[in-house]
Design a protein around this motif. Structure first.
Motif, PDB file in Angstrom:
ATOM      1  N   PRO A  64       0.626  -1.160   0.149  1.00  0.00           N
ATOM      2  CA  PRO A  64      -0.064  -0.003  -0.003  1.00  0.00           C
ATOM      3  C   PRO A  64       1.005   1.268  -0.033  1.00  0.00           C
ATOM      4  O   PRO A  64       2.063   1.233   0.435  1.00  0.00           O
ATOM      5  N   PRO A  65       0.176   2.290  -0.535  1.00  0.00           N
ATOM      6  CA  PRO A  65      -1.123   2.569  -0.771  1.00  0.00           C
ATOM      7  C   PRO A  65      -1.088   2.263  -2.262  1.00  0.00           C
ATOM      8  O   PRO A  65      -2.328   2.346  -2.669  1.00  0.00           O
ATOM      9  N   ASP A  66      -0.241   2.161  -3.258  1.00  0.00           N
ATOM     10  CA  ASP A  66      -0.602   2.036  -4.493  1.00  0.00           C
ATOM     11  C   ASP A  66      -0.090   0.945  -5.393  1.00  0.00           C
ATOM     12  O   ASP A  66      -0.078   1.032  -6.636  1.00  0.00           O
ATOM     13  N   ALA A  67       0.472   0.074  -4.844  1.00  0.00           N
ATOM     14  CA  ALA A  67       1.154  -1.086  -5.544  1.00  0.00           C
ATOM     15  C   ALA A  67       0.987  -2.499  -4.956  1.00  0.00           C
ATOM     16  O   ALA A  67       0.626  -2.424  -3.760  1.00  0.00           O
ATOM     17  N   ILE A  68       1.060  -3.352  -5.796  1.00  0.00           N
ATOM     18  CA  ILE A  68       1.172  -4.774  -5.443  1.00  0.00           C
ATOM     19  C   ILE A  68       2.421  -5.617  -6.195  1.00  0.00           C
ATOM     20  O   ILE A  68       2.495  -5.107  -7.423  1.00  0.00           O
ATOM     21  N   ASP A  69       3.350  -6.180  -5.485  1.00  0.00           N
ATOM     22  CA  ASP A  69       4.414  -6.880  -5.994  1.00  0.00           C
ATOM     23  C   ASP A  69       4.138  -8.186  -6.475  1.00  0.00           C
ATOM     24  O   ASP A  69       3.186  -8.953  -5.508  1.00  0.00           O
ATOM     25  N   VAL A  70       4.381  -8.618  -7.523  1.00  0.00           N
ATOM     26  CA  VAL A  70       4.178  -9.861  -7.903  1.00  0.00           C
ATOM     27  C   VAL A  70       5.509 -10.634  -7.961  1.00  0.00           C
ATOM     28  O   VAL A  70       6.260 -10.112  -8.647  1.00  0.00           O
ATOM     29  N   VAL A  71       5.657 -11.580  -7.257  1.00  0.00           N
ATOM     30  CA  VAL A  71       6.934 -12.399  -6.923  1.00  0.00           C
ATOM     31  C   VAL A  71       6.973 -13.692  -7.433  1.00  0.00           C
ATOM     32  O   VAL A  71       6.209 -14.513  -7.118  1.00  0.00           O
ATOM     33  N   TRP A  72       7.989 -14.101  -8.449  1.00  0.00           N
ATOM     34  CA  TRP A  72       8.106 -15.310  -8.832  1.00  0.00           C
ATOM     35  C   TRP A  72       9.452 -15.852  -8.171  1.00  0.00           C
ATOM     36  O   TRP A  72      10.346 -15.246  -8.455  1.00  0.00           O
ATOM     37  N   ALA A  87       7.514  -8.025 -10.154  1.00  0.00           N
ATOM     38  CA  ALA A  87       7.195  -6.942 -10.899  1.00  0.00           C
ATOM     39  C   ALA A  87       6.171  -6.276 -10.191  1.00  0.00           C
ATOM     40  O   ALA A  87       5.409  -6.704  -9.284  1.00  0.00           O
ATOM     41  N   ARG A  88       5.984  -5.032 -10.296  1.00  0.00           N
ATOM     42  CA  ARG A  88       5.162  -3.949  -9.450  1.00  0.00           C
ATOM     43  C   ARG A  88       3.931  -3.776 -10.329  1.00  0.00           C
ATOM     44  O   ARG A  88       4.009  -3.166 -11.456  1.00  0.00           O
ATOM     45  N   VAL A  89       2.643  -3.901  -9.967  1.00  0.00           N
ATOM     46  CA  VAL A  89       1.543  -3.506 -10.624  1.00  0.00           C
ATOM     47  C   VAL A  89       0.749  -2.384  -9.750  1.00  0.00           C
ATOM     48  O   VAL A  89       0.784  -2.659  -8.382  1.00  0.00           O
ATOM     49  N   PRO A  90       0.294  -1.436 -10.271  1.00  0.00           N
ATOM     50  CA  PRO A  90      -0.599  -0.581  -9.658  1.00  0.00           C
ATOM     51  C   PRO A  90      -1.847  -1.417  -8.782  1.00  0.00           C
ATOM     52  O   PRO A  90      -2.336  -2.326  -9.306  1.00  0.00           O
ATOM     53  N   ARG A  91      -2.478  -0.830  -7.570  1.00  0.00           N
ATOM     54  CA  ARG A  91      -3.313  -1.545  -6.897  1.00  0.00           C
ATOM     55  C   ARG A  91      -4.493  -1.543  -7.591  1.00  0.00           C
ATOM     56  O   ARG A  91      -5.299  -2.492  -7.676  1.00  0.00           O
ATOM     57  N   ASP A  92      -5.154  -0.483  -8.372  1.00  0.00           N
ATOM     58  CA  ASP A  92      -6.097  -0.402  -8.728  1.00  0.00           C
ATOM     59  C   ASP A  92      -6.307  -0.814 -10.256  1.00  0.00           C
ATOM     60  O   ASP A  92      -7.571  -1.258 -10.542  1.00  0.00           O
ATOM     61  N   ALA A  93      -5.270  -1.237 -10.689  1.00  0.00           N
ATOM     62  CA  ALA A  93      -5.251  -1.846 -12.234  1.00  0.00           C
ATOM     63  C   ALA A  93      -4.457  -3.036 -11.920  1.00  0.00           C
ATOM     64  O   ALA A  93      -3.379  -2.794 -12.828  1.00  0.00           O
ATOM     65  N   ALA A  94      -4.602  -3.889 -11.353  1.00  0.00           N
ATOM     66  CA  ALA A  94      -3.491  -4.872 -10.997  1.00  0.00           C
ATOM     67  C   ALA A  94      -3.729  -5.924 -12.387  1.00  0.00           C
ATOM     68  O   ALA A  94      -4.033  -6.884 -12.179  1.00  0.00           O
TER      69      ALA A  94
END
Lengths: 546, 169, 420
Positions: A64-72, A87-94
């Motif tokens: 938060p507040p605005d990202a989600i990390d996707v981890v492989w 990779a980091r994606v925005p939270r509201d457009a993940a």
């Protein structure tokens, strides 16, 4: 190849793909741009020098507040190197591209992260919720998640205890009743052969199954979310319940992850205590696994014989840690109690007693013609499929891949111990059939006996726990702790943020990746073979659902 | 049977059982009920054979009709109708025609039966040996022809079943 | 007894002996009493079989088994029966009510009716039908119908699966069973159960088992088919507990369920009795011929009956124990393997035995030199089989005995090898 070389390769192939190289982490990670993540993954898998043939786990970490990390977490069994890709994606457009066309196991990993965190994997063939019911609102693992007050009239907290009637809860299955002559059957969740609360939606043409879809989530207790609310030491009892037949292993996996984060070194005697407890647990788990496989096929007697032996192991465990099933024996930095000399002597005596009983089991059932014909050439899992589906543990070894974390990514004192790693050879059928999976487990029991004897002979005196501060506050870091559990790799990916509670805990279990294999292998099998397949994969419901 | 009253009771009971079974077959709205009632009717027939001291015939009726043909009919009914649509079966719109046919058949049977001299009481004796002698003696040709017909039916059934399966794959 | 009942009814209802109602009521009451007696008789056979099965199974599994109700638990079956009788009668709402309720009685009736022709002693047979053996085969067809009815009316796909599987299995295995038993009928010359026994003798070389090699093989095909007919492991797919969750009787509970189980365990006794009658000489006692027994009177007569009953029960019980041990040792066959076993292996084998017996009947003179030679060959084959299995068992036992000996004096928490 080292981390630097790998990142150099990636940087060379994708000049503007790499965003950040996080080499200060315990497991160095490289963050790439979200839109090039898929291409990077494919490059990593296909490049002959990198050849990341195994996807260990996909995690989505809320930032938060605005990202989600996707981890492989990627692994190359051939070259024995690992990589953490982010990779980091925005939270509201993940949105991020799926990698399920590269590794088949990503299918279920991504479904779970979509379900629990809300990451939308574009191009996924079947992005439905996995753990939660299909009409659940919200993504539970997000930090700003608010639990709804009720679900179909069932209150979600105890403060509201008014009994209500609840409406029909929709099934996971989206398709309507088939009209092509196939019969729809629900195998489970109450079923003696599904090893727990698992449901399989079968479409059968008479006796032959055309499609078997596993429907999981009945035993989802939210252990990952609970771990975010507890301290590091306080999560230890919950790890027992992840795999109740292999509680010591999940304990150790959690302890290793936390010890890496905190930089604690475990004393030698504690390591030996851990190994002794773990190998005893592995024997017990394999006894139940092979015994219940035999029982599912109709041979009730060998299962009871195995349970009789397991009673002695339970008694040994009781002497060691006080519990018979959910041990919580390990602590961060060591073990809870010392194993006294009398217990070690009893263990040796029991090993002397138990070793010939393995031969008795073989005389009774392993060579039995009917048994062999039920298992040989049934549900053959090829090497390529096993790697692609991220199968681990005895299932992987039975398909011919000699990969054992104790040997290939050694931890604890395993490098000092001498033991074989049994591999499936197609003893009575083809390599990777159900019979191989049985035999590999039976051989592993014998290897455990060897390890136990060595460990008991070599155990030194000393401390059983390192000096650990009362309140554990690791620095902000990430660590992946894994052990070779009886069902494969039990991995704990822990992200800490500097407080005394973890930020994100991701538990990777062997059974979770074994479930899509059932769907993959089921077409053409008969219902009796499905039972043999589930038994031979040694699937346990709590490991799947956590 | 020695006591005429008891034998009358037994006969009427068996006949009623058989006829009720047959009635349910024809008139029931549930096809599975009809199939089970067919079994009841054939079982009643076996009882009537036993009542007439035709021991081998009764037992063979049980073996072939109840154990074989009823099961076959039940399989066919259960496997072709889904679990839901077994409620729909023969509609009773043709009741009038059915009753007419039944009356005609009953009349013909009555006429034929009254041509047989009544009161013929044969000694109660085991019938297996005489039937065997007849089948392999006087009636050996029809016996063999019937077995050839059965063989042809069996081959035809296997061919048809295999053909259907082959078409699917 | 009929007279006593008649008098009692006459007094009770004040009926004139000549009326229709009198005969009707009298016969009905007598039939009811006889049926109750038969039911109790069958229960006394089927119940202890369950006790014995549970004790044998427990011993094989290093357990003890029921040992609380009655001495050594012999009354456990009675307690189970009473408990089931008192349970709630659950009929699923969507199930087909009348069929659901009737099916257990069909299965039980098909099993109970076989007791009519079982020769328990020299003259202890309810009805020595001339077609006794065929009657036994035929009346077990009712069980098939009952299973289908149970599976269908439960309105449960698993039950339907189990019902259809079991019907297919039973119907398929009737064929090798019938062929093997027809071989016996050929050798005996009659289908009557007492006739088959009388065609054999009391000594092993007079049994049909050792009459000629074809009958020797026919015994095993008959036993295998009978085990399959009785839905016992390794053929218990219809009620494979770990696959179909009890198959066709999954929706039944309480007393309705017990009818099915009653029939299954009683069927163990029936199939063992059948094998005893056809192959093991039935109740024949050495040195005493059936004619002598029939001629004796009074106490001697009843003494002979008791002795022949004991012989019959012993032989049947040994077979029951064997079938129980087979159940708890072997895993179960998959349905296609089961069908392949029947159609590709047992049917040709049984047919071969049948034709072999036919040829030998025609070619070999009874009690001639060739006949004795064939009996000798069969007995030799039996001896070889017995010795081979004895040696194998002994090897296993020796391997375990050394293990157990090494355990002596070592302190373990449980004494798993010294059961009370």
């Amino acid at each position: 190849m080292t981390f630097a070389e790998i990142t150099q390769r990636i940087g060379a192939a994708f000049p503007d793909g790499v965003e950040v190289v996080e080499d200060t982490l315990l497991d160095p990670a490289v963050r790439v741009r979200a839109d090039s993540a898929h291409a990077v993954c494919r490059f990593l898998r296909d490049d002959p020098d990198l050849y990341m043939d195994s996807l260990r786990v996909i995690t989505a970490v809320d930032r938060p507040p605005d990202a989600i990390d996707v981890v492989w977490h990627l692994l190359s069994m051939r070259h024995r190197h690992t990589l953490v890709l982010k990779a980091r994606v925005p939270r509201d457009a993940a949105d991020i591209a799926t990698v399920s066309d590269i590794w088949a196991s990503a299918n279920w990993f991504e479904r779970e992260q979509y379900d629990l965190m809300g990451v939308n994997f574009t191009g996924h063939p079947n992005l439905r919720r996995l753990m939660m019911p299909v009409d659940w609102v919200g993504h539970p693992l997000r930090k700003d998640y608010e639990r709804p007050a009720s679900y179909h009239g069932i209150p979600t907290s105890r403060s509201d205890v008014t009994p209500v009637t609840h409406a029909e809860i929709p099934q996971h299955l989206p398709k309507a009743e088939t009209t092509d002559g196939l019969m729809r059957l629900n195998m489970g969740p109450h079923h003696p052969a599904t090893h727990g609360v698992l449901n399989f939606l079968l479409e059968t043409d008479g006796e032959i199954v055309r499609h078997a879809e596993p429907d999981v989530g009945y035993l989802h207790r939210g252990i990952e979310k609970i771990a975010e609310m507890n301290t590091y030491a306080g999560t230890m009892p919950y790890t027992d319940r992840v795999d109740y037949l292999g509680g010591m292993f999940t304990n150790q996996g959690w302890a290793i992850a936390c010890e890496r984060l905190l930089g604690i070194e475990v004393p030698r005697r504690a390591e030996f205590c851990r190994i002794i407890a773990c190998e005893l647990n592995r024997i017990a788990s394999h006894l139940v696994g092979t015994g219940s496989m035999a029982m599912d096929l109709g041979a009730y007697t060998p299962f009871i014989h195995w349970l009789r032996e397991r009673e002695s192991i339970n008694d040994l465990m009781e002497r060691i840690c006080g519990a018979r099933l959910t041990y919580t024996y390990m602590r961060i930095g060591g073990v809870a109690r010392d194993i006294d000399a009398a217990t070690l002597e009893q263990t040796l005596k029991w090993l002397d007693h138990f070793e010939p009983i393995c031969a008795e089991f073989d005389r009774l059932i392993t060579g039995n013609e009917i048994f062999v014909h039920r298992l040989a050439n049934v549900a053959v899992l090829t090497k390529e499929d096993a790697m692609s589906f991220s199968i681990v543990g005895p299932n992987l070894r039975a398909s011919g891949v000699k990969w054992d974390l104790r040997r290939d990514e050694p931890y604890s004192i395993y490098p000092e111990l001498d033991f074989e790693v049994p591999v499936g050879l197609g003893w009575r059928g083809t390599v990777g059939d159900s019979y191989d999976r049985l035999i590999v487990r039976l051989f592993e029991i014998r290897e455990c006996i060897k390890i136990l004897r060595q460990a008991i002979a070599m155990i030194p005196d000393g401390e059983i726990r390192a000096k650990v501060p009362r309140i554990l506050k690791p620095a902000a870091n990430e660590a992946y702790g894994r052990v070779e559990a009886p069902r494969g790799e039990a991995g704990f990916y822990v992200t800490s943020d500097g407080t005394d509670k973890p930020w994100r805990v991701r538990i990777r279990t062997g059974c979770f990746t074994a479930m899509p294999v059932i769907e993959h292998l089921s077409p053409g099998l008969m219902i009796a073979d499905i039972v043999a397949l589930i038994g031979s994969l040694d699937v346990i419901a709590p490991e799947v659902d956590r | 049977m020695s006591d005429p009253v008891v034998s009358a009771i037994v006969f009427y009971a068996l006949a009623a059982f058989t006829l009720i079974g047959a009635g349910v077959v024809a008139l029931s709205g549930n096809i599975v009920h009809s199939a089970f009632a067919l079994f009841a009717a054939l079982f009643g027939m076996a009882g009537l054979y036993a009542f007439l001291s035709a021991d081998l015939l009764a037992v063979v009726q049980m073996l072939v009709y109840v154990g074989g043909i009823s099961v076959l009919v039940l399989f066919a009914v259960m496997l072709t109708s889904g679990l839901d649509d077994s409620r729909t079966s023969n509609s009773t719109t043709r009741l009038v025609g059915g009753i007419a046919v039944m009356l005609a058949v009953a009349a013909a049977a009555f006429v034929a039966a009254s041509a047989i001299p009544s009161g013929v009481e044969s000694a109660v004796a085991p019938t297996t040996a005489p039937i065997g002698d007849l089948l392999l003696g006087r009636f050996v040709l029809p016996f063999e022809v019937v077995s050839v017909v059965l063989l042809a039916a069996l081959l035809g059934a296997v061919t048809l079943a295999r053909g259907v399966k082959g078409g699917d794959r | 007894m009929l007279r006593d009942v008649a008098d009692w009814i006459e007094r009770l209802f004040g009926l004139d002996p000549a009326t229709f109602a009198y005969s009707w009521i009298t016969n009905a009451v007598v039939i009811g009493i006889v049926a109750l007696m038969a039911f109790v008789f069958i229960a006394i056979f089927a119940g202890p079989v369950t006790w014995w099965e549970r004790r044998i199974a427990a011993r094989m599994m290093s357990r003890i088994g029921p040992n609380r109700v009655g001495p050594q638990g012999v009354l456990q079956w009675l307690a189970d029966g009473i408990k089931n009788f008192l349970k709630e009668d659950l009929v699923p709402a969507a199930a087909d009510g009348p069929l659901f309720k009737f099916a257990p009685y069909l299965v039980f009736g098909g099993f109970m009716a076989t007791f009519v022709v079982l020769p328990f002693g020299a003259n202890l047979i309810a009805a020595d039908l001339d077609v006794g053996l065929l009657y036994l085969l035929a009346i077990t067809g009712l069980v098939v119908i009952g299973m289908l009815m149970a599976g269908w009316s439960s309105n449960n796909k698993w039950a339907l699966f189990g019902g259809i599987r079991s019907a297919a299995q039973l119907v398929s295995y009737e064929i090798p069973s019938a062929f093997s038993l027809m071989a016996v009928v050929l050798a005996a010359g009659t289908m009557s159960m007492q006739g088959i026994i009388k065609a054999q003798g009391a000594w092993p070389w007079e049994w049909f088992l050792f009459r000629n090699p074809f009958l020797f093989v026919a015994f095993f095909t008959s036993l295998t088919s009978s085990i399959a007919e009785g839905n016992r492991t390794p053929f218990d797919l219809p009620e494979g507990e770990s696959e179909l969750v009890a198959g066709y009787h999954v929706e039944y509970s309480g007393m309705r369920f017990l009818w099915f189980m009653f029939a299954e365990w009683g069927n163990l006794w029936v199939l063992s009795s059948l094998a005893t009658v056809c192959f093991l000489g039935g109740w024949q006692i050495p040195f005493v011929s059936p004619a002598d027994i029939a001629a004796s009177t009074g106490l001697a007569f009843w003494g002979w009956q008791a002795l022949t009953f004991a012989v019959f029960a012993t032989k049947a019980s040994l077979l029951v124990a064997f079938v129980i041990q087979v159940r708890w040792t072997l895993p179960r066959l998959r349905v296609d393997q089961l069908m392949i076993t029947c159609w590709k292996y047992l049917v040709p084998l049984a047919l071969f035995c049948l034709s072999g017996v036919l040829v030998l009947l025609w070619a070999v003179e009874e009690k001639g030199a060739l006949d004795w030679a064939l009996r000798g060959v069969s007995m030799a084959a039996g001896l070889v089989l017995a010795v081979a299995s004895f040696r194998k068992t002994r090897a296993s036992y020796m391997a375990d005995r050394d293990l157990y000996r090494r355990m002596e004096g070592k302190e373990l928490w449980y004494p798993p090898f010294r059961l009370p």
